[in-house]
Every structure is written in C-alpha cells, then in structure tokens.
Design a protein around this motif. Structure first.
Motif, PDB file in Angstrom:
ATOM      1  N   HIS A   1       1.105  -0.836   0.429  1.00  0.00           N
ATOM      2  CA  HIS A   1       0.434   0.220  -0.330  1.00  0.00           C
ATOM      3  C   HIS A   1       1.103   1.010  -0.354  1.00  0.00           C
ATOM      4  O   HIS A   1       1.674   1.111   0.386  1.00  0.00           O
ATOM      5  N   GLN A   2       1.156   2.452  -0.688  1.00  0.00           N
ATOM      6  CA  GLN A   2       1.010   3.511  -1.144  1.00  0.00           C
ATOM      7  C   GLN A   2       0.296   4.415  -0.153  1.00  0.00           C
ATOM      8  O   GLN A   2      -1.258   4.854  -0.228  1.00  0.00           O
ATOM      9  N   CYS A   3       0.367   5.564   1.283  1.00  0.00           N
ATOM     10  CA  CYS A   3      -1.182   6.265   1.784  1.00  0.00           C
ATOM     11  C   CYS A   3      -0.502   7.434   1.617  1.00  0.00           C
ATOM     12  O   CYS A   3      -1.674   8.164   1.418  1.00  0.00           O
ATOM     13  N   ASP A   4       0.614   8.298   1.248  1.00  0.00           N
ATOM     14  CA  ASP A   4       0.665   9.152   1.183  1.00  0.00           C
ATOM     15  C   ASP A   4       0.852   9.310   0.208  1.00  0.00           C
ATOM     16  O   ASP A   4       0.705  11.062  -0.223  1.00  0.00           O
ATOM     17  N   ARG A   5       0.749   9.566  -0.951  1.00  0.00           N
ATOM     18  CA  ARG A   5       0.134   9.746  -2.478  1.00  0.00           C
ATOM     19  C   ARG A   5       0.129   8.741  -3.507  1.00  0.00           C
ATOM     20  O   ARG A   5       0.009   7.628  -3.287  1.00  0.00           O
ATOM     21  N   PHE A   6       0.122   9.442  -4.183  1.00  0.00           N
ATOM     22  CA  PHE A   6      -0.090   8.639  -5.156  1.00  0.00           C
ATOM     23  C   PHE A   6       1.179   8.506  -6.183  1.00  0.00           C
ATOM     24  O   PHE A   6       1.724   8.655  -6.572  1.00  0.00           O
ATOM     25  N   ARG A   7       1.104   6.583  -6.895  1.00  0.00           N
ATOM     26  CA  ARG A   7       2.429   6.498  -7.034  1.00  0.00           C
ATOM     27  C   ARG A   7       2.276   5.072  -8.796  1.00  0.00           C
ATOM     28  O   ARG A   7       1.377   4.455  -8.595  1.00  0.00           O
ATOM     29  N   GLU A   8       3.187   5.633  -9.410  1.00  0.00           N
ATOM     30  CA  GLU A   8       3.063   4.759 -10.474  1.00  0.00           C
ATOM     31  C   GLU A   8       4.192   3.802 -10.513  1.00  0.00           C
ATOM     32  O   GLU A   8       5.472   3.842 -10.780  1.00  0.00           O
ATOM     33  N   TRP A   9       3.557   2.519 -10.586  1.00  0.00           N
ATOM     34  CA  TRP A   9       4.941   1.311  -9.939  1.00  0.00           C
ATOM     35  C   TRP A   9       5.623   1.319 -11.188  1.00  0.00           C
ATOM     36  O   TRP A   9       5.295   0.803 -12.450  1.00  0.00           O
ATOM     37  N   GLN A  10       7.214   1.249 -11.215  1.00  0.00           N
ATOM     38  CA  GLN A  10       8.009   1.467 -12.330  1.00  0.00           C
ATOM     39  C   GLN A  10       8.288  -0.020 -12.029  1.00  0.00           C
ATOM     40  O   GLN A  10       8.123  -0.983 -11.952  1.00  0.00           O
ATOM     41  N   ARG A  11       8.657  -0.831 -13.497  1.00  0.00           N
ATOM     42  CA  ARG A  11       8.622  -2.502 -14.361  1.00  0.00           C
ATOM     43  C   ARG A  11      10.071  -2.797 -12.967  1.00  0.00           C
ATOM     44  O   ARG A  11       9.415  -3.553 -12.503  1.00  0.00           O
ATOM     45  N   ASP A  12      10.754  -2.006 -12.254  1.00  0.00           N
ATOM     46  CA  ASP A  12      11.967  -2.646 -11.973  1.00  0.00           C
ATOM     47  C   ASP A  12      11.466  -2.551 -10.312  1.00  0.00           C
ATOM     48  O   ASP A  12      11.183  -3.721  -9.613  1.00  0.00           O
ATOM     49  N   GLU A  13      10.181  -1.610  -9.643  1.00  0.00           N
ATOM     50  CA  GLU A  13      10.060  -2.086  -8.355  1.00  0.00           C
ATOM     51  C   GLU A  13       9.415  -3.156  -8.691  1.00  0.00           C
ATOM     52  O   GLU A  13       8.974  -4.575  -8.178  1.00  0.00           O
ATOM     53  N   ILE A  14       8.119  -3.879  -9.972  1.00  0.00           N
ATOM     54  CA  ILE A  14       7.159  -4.186  -9.907  1.00  0.00           C
ATOM     55  C   ILE A  14       7.752  -6.419  -9.995  1.00  0.00           C
ATOM     56  O   ILE A  14       7.901  -7.365  -9.497  1.00  0.00           O
ATOM     57  N   GLU A  15       9.093  -5.763 -11.380  1.00  0.00           N
ATOM     58  CA  GLU A  15      10.433  -6.971 -10.887  1.00  0.00           C
ATOM     59  C   GLU A  15      10.874  -7.523  -9.213  1.00  0.00           C
ATOM     60  O   GLU A  15      11.249  -8.803  -9.149  1.00  0.00           O
ATOM     61  N   PHE A  16      11.668  -6.346  -8.644  1.00  0.00           N
ATOM     62  CA  PHE A  16      11.608  -6.847  -7.025  1.00  0.00           C
ATOM     63  C   PHE A  16      10.649  -7.292  -6.363  1.00  0.00           C
ATOM     64  O   PHE A  16      10.962  -9.190  -6.462  1.00  0.00           O
ATOM     65  N   ALA A  17       9.197  -7.086  -6.846  1.00  0.00           N
ATOM     66  CA  ALA A  17       8.379  -7.503  -5.909  1.00  0.00           C
ATOM     67  C   ALA A  17       8.358  -8.928  -6.190  1.00  0.00           C
ATOM     68  O   ALA A  17       8.397 -10.012  -6.027  1.00  0.00           O
ATOM     69  N   ALA A  18       8.321  -9.315  -7.445  1.00  0.00           N
ATOM     70  CA  ALA A  18       8.301 -10.441  -8.377  1.00  0.00           C
ATOM     71  C   ALA A  18       9.244 -11.383  -7.571  1.00  0.00           C
ATOM     72  O   ALA A  18       9.367 -12.605  -7.742  1.00  0.00           O
ATOM     73  N   ARG A  19      10.615 -11.025  -8.016  1.00  0.00           N
ATOM     74  CA  ARG A  19      11.891 -11.553  -8.032  1.00  0.00           C
ATOM     75  C   ARG A  19      11.896 -11.574  -5.653  1.00  0.00           C
ATOM     76  O   ARG A  19      12.232 -13.270  -5.363  1.00  0.00           O
ATOM     77  N   VAL A  20      11.720 -11.240  -4.635  1.00  0.00           N
ATOM     78  CA  VAL A  20      10.598 -11.259  -3.708  1.00  0.00           C
ATOM     79  C   VAL A  20      10.426 -12.526  -3.195  1.00  0.00           C
ATOM     80  O   VAL A  20      10.245 -13.734  -2.914  1.00  0.00           O
ATOM     81  N   GLY A  21       8.721 -12.028  -4.293  1.00  0.00           N
ATOM     82  CA  GLY A  21       7.345 -13.181  -4.332  1.00  0.00           C
ATOM     83  C   GLY A  21       8.613 -15.142  -4.371  1.00  0.00           C
ATOM     84  O   GLY A  21       7.742 -15.641  -4.281  1.00  0.00           O
ATOM     85  N   ARG A  22       9.437 -15.283  -6.066  1.00  0.00           N
ATOM     86  CA  ARG A  22      10.447 -15.538  -5.941  1.00  0.00           C
ATOM     87  C   ARG A  22      10.801 -16.790  -4.973  1.00  0.00           C
ATOM     88  O   ARG A  22      10.883 -17.476  -4.621  1.00  0.00           O
ATOM     89  N   GLN A  23      11.185 -15.249  -4.060  1.00  0.00           N
ATOM     90  CA  GLN A  23      11.958 -16.109  -3.291  1.00  0.00           C
ATOM     91  C   GLN A  23      11.343 -16.655  -2.235  1.00  0.00           C
ATOM     92  O   GLN A  23      11.841 -17.215  -1.407  1.00  0.00           O
ATOM     93  N   LEU A  24      10.617 -15.889  -2.100  1.00  0.00           N
ATOM     94  CA  LEU A  24       9.305 -16.721  -0.935  1.00  0.00           C
ATOM     95  C   LEU A  24       8.636 -17.554  -1.269  1.00  0.00           C
ATOM     96  O   LEU A  24       8.447 -18.985  -0.914  1.00  0.00           O
ATOM     97  N   SER A  25       8.886 -17.663  -2.464  1.00  0.00           N
ATOM     98  CA  SER A  25       7.655 -19.027  -3.286  1.00  0.00           C
ATOM     99  C   SER A  25       9.062 -20.221  -2.815  1.00  0.00           C
ATOM    100  O   SER A  25       8.767 -20.981  -1.957  1.00  0.00           O
ATOM    101  N   LEU A  26      10.629 -19.989  -3.190  1.00  0.00           N
ATOM    102  CA  LEU A  26      11.722 -21.220  -2.583  1.00  0.00           C
ATOM    103  C   LEU A  26      11.242 -21.627  -1.506  1.00  0.00           C
ATOM    104  O   LEU A  26      11.340 -22.607  -0.774  1.00  0.00           O
TER     105      LEU A  26
END
Length: 754
Positions: free
Chosen positions: A537-562
């Motif tokens: 969640h982003q509560c202090d401002r509107f945020r355009e999620w960048q590709r590298d941020e989404i990719e980082f979250a995906a990598r964390v998800g893959r690490q969590l999955s493992l």
C-alpha cells in the motif's frame, strides 16, 4: 517762312537734343542688357555642362567602384567620390535595416577607431531609431540645426517637418561629426540589396538645389548596392562567428556531459558546464520531489551562497518554472515579485535569471537555471541552448535515478536472500519479507496474506508499517475482503493500481479506512498454486509503479515461494518421519546423506555467492579499465601528435643550428685568413723599414749626428719589436685557422651522426 530753329528761341533745339540723348541712352541700355542676358545664358549653360559633366563622371566612377568586404572602406569611397566629383563633404553615412532597432553611422565606426570623432552640442549622432528612416524618402536640403534638433520654425522644411531631438538621436552613444560652417546639408536616402537602407548626410553649396540632388539618386543607388553587399558580408561574418562560438560551447557541453556520466555524482559537474554553455556567471539545478511538491537544489556553480532553502512548486522563480512548465527569462530578477528572497539573490550574484524545465515525458522532474551578476537581456538563442541542455540533463537525471534504484533493489534483494537462507520458520521468513519490501520500495504498508489448502485466505499476521501509517488489523482484512483479493490474483499475475480511488482490490470502506491511494498485489505460487499474496500500500501519495519495482517484488515473491516450498518439504518430511516409524532407519540414512551433502551445498552456495561478487567486481574493474583505456588512448594520440610536432621543431632547430655553425666557422676562417695575410703584409713593410734604417745607420746616405743616430736606433728597436709582434700574430692566425678546420670537421661529423 522763318528758319526751322530760331536762334532767338532755343527751347525746341534743347528738347530735340534731350530726346536724341534719351534715345541713344535707351539704345545703349538695351544693348547692354542684351549682352548681359547672353552672358548669363552662357554662364548658365556652362554651369549646366559642368554639372552634367560632374554627374556623368560621378556615375562613371560609381560604376567602376569594386565590391569590398569592409563597409567602412565602401563608405570612405563614397565620401571620396562625392567630395571629388560633386564638391560635397560627406558628414555621415547611416545604414541599417527596418527590423533593426537603430540605424548606425558607418563612418562613425572608423572615426571612433581613429579617435578623431568630434563631440559637441551640434554634432551628428552615431545612430538614431530605425523607425525614423521612413521620414526621408526623397532627397532634400535642410538645415543642420533642424536635423539635429533645434526645431526652428524657419527651417527650409517648414514647421510641419519633424526635427530630431539630440537626446533621441544620440541615444545609444557613438561618435558624431561636426556640422558645416554654413549649416546647410543635403539628405540623400538610399536603398540597397538585402533590405539595407539609410541616408547620406553631406554639406551643400549655394548652387545646389533639390532638382540637382535628384540627379544623383541613380549613381548613389549603384554605390549603395556596394555598401549593402559589404554590410551583408560583415553581418554574415558576425553571425557566423557567433554561431561558431555557440557550436563550440555546445560541443564542449556535450563532451563534458558524456564524461560526467562515468562519475558517481554526474549532476555535480553539470551545473558548471551549463554556465559555460550560455556564458553565464552561475548556474543551478533543482530536483522536483513530487511526493512533497517541493524543489531542492542538488547542484550549483558560481553562486556566492552555497545553501538555498527548498521551494514549494509554484513559488519562487524555480517553482514558477516547475509549475508553468515554461521557460522564464528575467532581466532584473531581484525586482521581480516572484522572487521570494531578493536580498539573498543579490548577495548570491543573481541579477538576470533564465530558467527552463527539465521534462521526463509529460512530467517536470527538474529545473535548470542560469544567472548573471550584471543585467543581461537573454536572447532566444540562449533559451534554445538551455532547452537543449535540459533535454540532455533529463536523461542524466533518469540514468542517475535508475542507477540508484537498481543499486538499492540489488542490495535489498541480496540482503533478503541471505536472510531467507538463515531463517528456518515460516513466521521468520514472512517477517523478513515485509520488512525488506517496506524498506526497499519505500511503501507505506507491506502485508503477506496466506492462502490455505482449501483456497481460503488466512488472517493477516505479518505487516510492515511506515511512519504515521495505521495498522491493517486482522479485523479489517478478513472474510469477503480477503476472498476478493485472493480471487483477483488467482491467475498468478501481479496487479498494480496507481489510483485506488477509481478501483481497488479492497472494498471502498476498507480502502478509505486504511488511506490506500496506490496498491500492488503480487501472488506467490507454491507447487503451481497461489499460496500467498504480497500486498503493498502507498498511503501518502499516488504512485506509478515502475517496472523495476514490480520486478523486484516478483523476485521477492519467487524467493518467498522457494523458501515456503523448502519449509513445506521439511514439514512433510517431519510428518512422514513421525507417521512412518517403520522407515525410521531409512529416513536416518537419508538424513545422514542429506547432512553429508549439506556442507557441499552450503559450500557450493557460498562459492556461487563469491563467484557472483567476483563477477561484479570484475565487471566494475572492466568498466573502469575501459574508461582508463579510452582516456589512455586519447592521451596517447595527443602525446604522439605533440611528439611529432616537437620532433619536427627539433629537426628545424638542428638544421638552423647547423647552418649557423657553418656560417660562424666560415666567418672565423675568413678572420684567421685576414689576420695571416695582414700579418704578412705588415711583416714585409717592417722588413723594408728595418732595411732602410740599417742603411741610414751605416751612413750610406750621408753622415748622421748623434741625435739622428739615437733616433734611428730607437726606430730600429721598435721596428724589430713590432716585427716580433707581427710574427706572433701570423703564427696565431695560422694556428687558429688549423683549429677551426679541425673543429669544423668535428662539428660536421657530429651533426651527421645525430
């Protein structure tokens, strides 16, 4: 009849005589008047022939005048021709274009250079406004006082003629020319090629009239074409010089900009290059923080004060540029109402201001500005150059942000990977995930929602909260809300929402209660099924999620999955071990094998991490080596060029020294020969002198007295001594000549060997 004229009455005779005299006088007057008129006609005809001959000669000389490049030389030629053929002294040759602000006196430039210009209350100005040239369309005669601003009603032009005020004409300065003594001048307007025009101001003699001035329009037009060509060539050369200087500045700016990309903080040196680009005294770069709607100075050059407070968007000069997204040019910035701190601006050396926005797409991400300590009128070329620089600076800013973001993401991911390798329980892993995601991406809230075997979401137990962010308690996210969230990511694709007011994965009540403005949901699959949801969640401002941020979250998800997969496997193994007592021994053997392989796996993982670190180090070293090699290559090329120039210069110096040495040897040889020859001549003369003295002393030429004999003896002694000196001089010259020959051969040999 009596006599015709009676002597007794002489009155008729007197009357007749008076009438005769009157007739004779009248006849004489008529003859004199007739001869005078004939003489006047002859003089007028002669003057007309002289004027026509002058006009023809002036026209012929105008045709023969060659095209020159220097307008001053052409103006001097025009002045010389008018003085020679028309007996008119040119006082000023004004030239300019209608779009120019002022019409300048071409002759005044040369007088200013020569230091011969005269200044006075009745002198012609060096320039006048271009708008006044329309008042002189035809040749005319006028009074100099009227021209320069006396405005007398009795001037030849009449009261309706506009007279220029001295202050109006002399504005802009420049040398001026003294007025003629009689005050009568001729105004000759001219129009030439390339839209050049102007007037010629010259002295006028008494015989000159407006009709005669009209005859000189044609020849003057041909002369004005020469002047227009020279003016256009000069203006083109000046424009070319300015364009060349701007091109050199632009090339230097982009070379320096490319070089600065290899620095750790490239924006630190960009401000200096921007100041050099437009020739300003100082420059600064402000970054726009969209979250706080503030501008902060991140780089400056030449400012006397190093600290500037942040500015809200829309306030101050830089804030105005950021809000309007338009360039801002101010000649006197401290006096402008948009300047928040005028006193501080003056103390920092800011008088004239020029700022342009730095855009990334449709968004202003920075403001670049330049300043001068003295007042300056910013030209359109300055704004264009600064706009071009702003486009390049935008790429530098994006590159810097991307590099910082990548470095931050890489560091956070490596830290997460190491943390997950050390954690053994599911709770520890989930706690590490929300902490790393919250700090790495700077979100307001990070949650992990678990999904059980039946597909229903579990209550939220692990949460990261930023400063002043309310907690998403389990009572807020449960039941239908979590079920809806699980359904949204059931296909396994991430969902990024920049504006949660339009659409949210939560219901409106929960979204408003948790102050969610932007959200990102990342599903985590285990064995091909979604078993957890990373919810940001982003509560202090509107945020355009960048590709590298989404990719980082995906990598964390893959690490969590493992990690969850490994933990699941360990749980299954523990359950199987407790249920299958019959297989305890086999499981122990398997565990033993696993324990034996565990160090190898850890070692392999450590080797892999070490290899990865080494690879990164090698990559950084390779990049640094490439930069050093490129710099060394450029330095080598420059050194080779300098060595080649130095070698050619040394060869020239060597040849020049060799020629000088040969010349000196030849001169010294000639000196030695001269000494030897002169010595022989002197020796022969002295030998003859000694012979004569010996003959005299022997009495061949008669007896000598004692005084004469003593004198001869002294002469003989001095002659012998002089002969000894001459013999020494001959020996010295011969020895010196031999040494010079030997030294010359040595020098020639040494030069040849070198």
């Amino acid at each position: 009849m009596g006599p015709l004229f009676d002597p007794q009455h002489p009155l008729p005779l007197i009357i007749a005589a008076a009438v005769a005299l009157l007739l004779i006088g009248l006849l004489i007057f008529i003859l004199v008047r007739l001869f005078k008129r004939r003489g006047d006609r002859r003089v007028i005809a002669q003057d007309e022939r002289v004027a026509m001959e002058r006009e023809w000669q002036f026209a012929a000389a105008a045709e023969q005048l060659s095209y020159l490049r220097d307008p001053l030389e052409v103006a001097k030629e025009i002045s010389s021709l008018m003085r020679e053929y028309l007996s008119m002294n040119v006082l000023a040759v004004y030239a300019g274009r209608q779009r120019d602000e002022r019409i300048l006196n071409v002759l005044a430039e040369g007088e200013a250079t020569d230091g011969k210009a005269s200044h006075g209350p009745q002198a012609l100005p060096g320039s006048f406004p271009a708008s006044l040239i329309s008042e002189y369309q035809q040749p005319r005669l006028t009074n100099l006082l009227t021209l320069i601003g006396s405005g007398s009603a009795g001037s030849p032009e009449g009261p309706g003629h506009r007279s220029y005020q001295t202050s109006e004409l002399a504005e802009g300065g420049g040398p001026a020319v003294s007025r003629p003594k009689d005050g009568r001048v001729a105004i000759l307007p001219w129009r030439g090629a390339f839209e050049w025009m102007g007037i010629v101001v010259a002295t006028a003699n008494e015989s000159l009239n407006s009709e005669m001035l009209g005859r000189y329009v044609g020849p003057l037009t041909r002369l004005s074409d020469r002047l227009a060509v020279a003016l256009e060539v000069k203006r083109g050369k000046e424009d070319l010089d300015v364009a060349s200087e701007r091109a050199m500045r632009t090339a230097g700016f982009y070379r320096s900009l490319i070089t600065s990309l290899e620095e750790a903080a490239p924006l630190a040196s960009v401000a200096h290059e921007v100041a050099m680009l437009v020739g300003s005294d100082s420059a600064a770069i402000w970054r726009v923080d969209l979250g706080s709607s503030m501008l902060r100075m991140v780089s400056s050059h030449g400012l006397r004060s190093a600290e500037f407070l942040p500015l809200p968007i829309g306030q101050g000069l830089a804030g105005t540029v950021a809000q309007t997204d338009e360039p801002l040019a101010i000649e006197d910035a401290p006096s402008d109402p948009r300047c928040l701190f005028p006193r501080e601006a003056r103390e920092s050396g800011i008088t004239s201001y020029l700022g342009v926005p730095v855009r990334s797409g449709d968004q202003v991400i920075a403001v670049v500005e330049v300043h001068t300590a003295e007042r300056r009128v910013w030209e359109r070329a300055d704004a264009l150059a600064l706009k071009s620089a702003a486009a390049s600076i935008a790429e530098v800013v994006k590159s810097t942000d991307a590099r910082g973001s990548r470095l931050r993401v890489e560091n956070a991911y490596l830290g997460l990977a190491e943390a997950m390798q050390r954690l053994l329980s599911r709770e520890e892993v989930l706690e590490a995930v929300v902490e790393v995601l919250g700090h790495a991406l700077g979100v307001s809230r990070a949650l992990v929602v678990g999904i059980n075997q039946s597909g229903s979401p579990d209550p939220v137990t692990h949460e990261y909260r930023g400063h002043a962010t309310t907690a998403a308690a389990a009572v807020s996210l449960k039941g239908k809300v979590l079920a809806s969230l699980a359904s949204a990511v059931a296909n396994g694709e991430p969902i990024a929402l920049a504006d949660s007011r339009e659409h949210s994965l939560l219901d409106p009540e929960n979204a408003e209660g948790l102050s969610v403005l932007s959200e990102l949901a990342m599903p985590v699959k285990v064995d091909g099924k979604v078993r957890s949801i990373i919810y940001l969640h982003q509560c202090d401002r509107f945020r355009e999620w960048q590709r590298d941020e989404i990719e980082f979250a995906a990598r964390v998800g893959r690490q969590l999955s493992l990690s969850l997969t490994n933990l699941g496997r360990l749980d299954e193994a523990a359950r199987d071990a407790s249920k299958a007592a019959a297989h305890i021994a086999e499981l122990e053997r398997r565990l033993a094998r696993l324990e034996r392989r565990l160090p190898e796996l850890e070692k392999a993982m450590a080797n892999a991490r070490e290899a990865e670190e080494q690879a990164r180090g090698l990559l950084a070293a390779a990049q640094a080596g490439e930069a050093e090699a490129r710099a060394a290559s450029e330095a080598t090329v420059r050194a080779e060029e300098e060595l080649r120039i130095e070698r050619d210069r040394l060869r020239e110096d060597e040849a020049r020294v060799r020629r000088s040495s040969q010349q000196l040897l030849e001169i010294n040889r000639l000196k030695s020969d001269f000494i030897t020859n002169a010595g022989h001549e002197l020796e022969a003369s002295l030998q003859s002198l000694i012979g004569f003295v010996e003959q005299l002393s022997q009495g061949i030429y008669g007896p000598l007295t004692d005084e004469q004999f003593d004198a001869l003896r002294n002469i003989y002694a001095w002659a012998r001594r002089l002969k000894s000196d001459v013999e020494w001089l001959i020996d010295y010259g011969s020895t010196r000549s031999r040494r010079l020959e030997t030294g010359g051969e040595a020098v020639a040999g040494g030069s040849g060997s070198s």
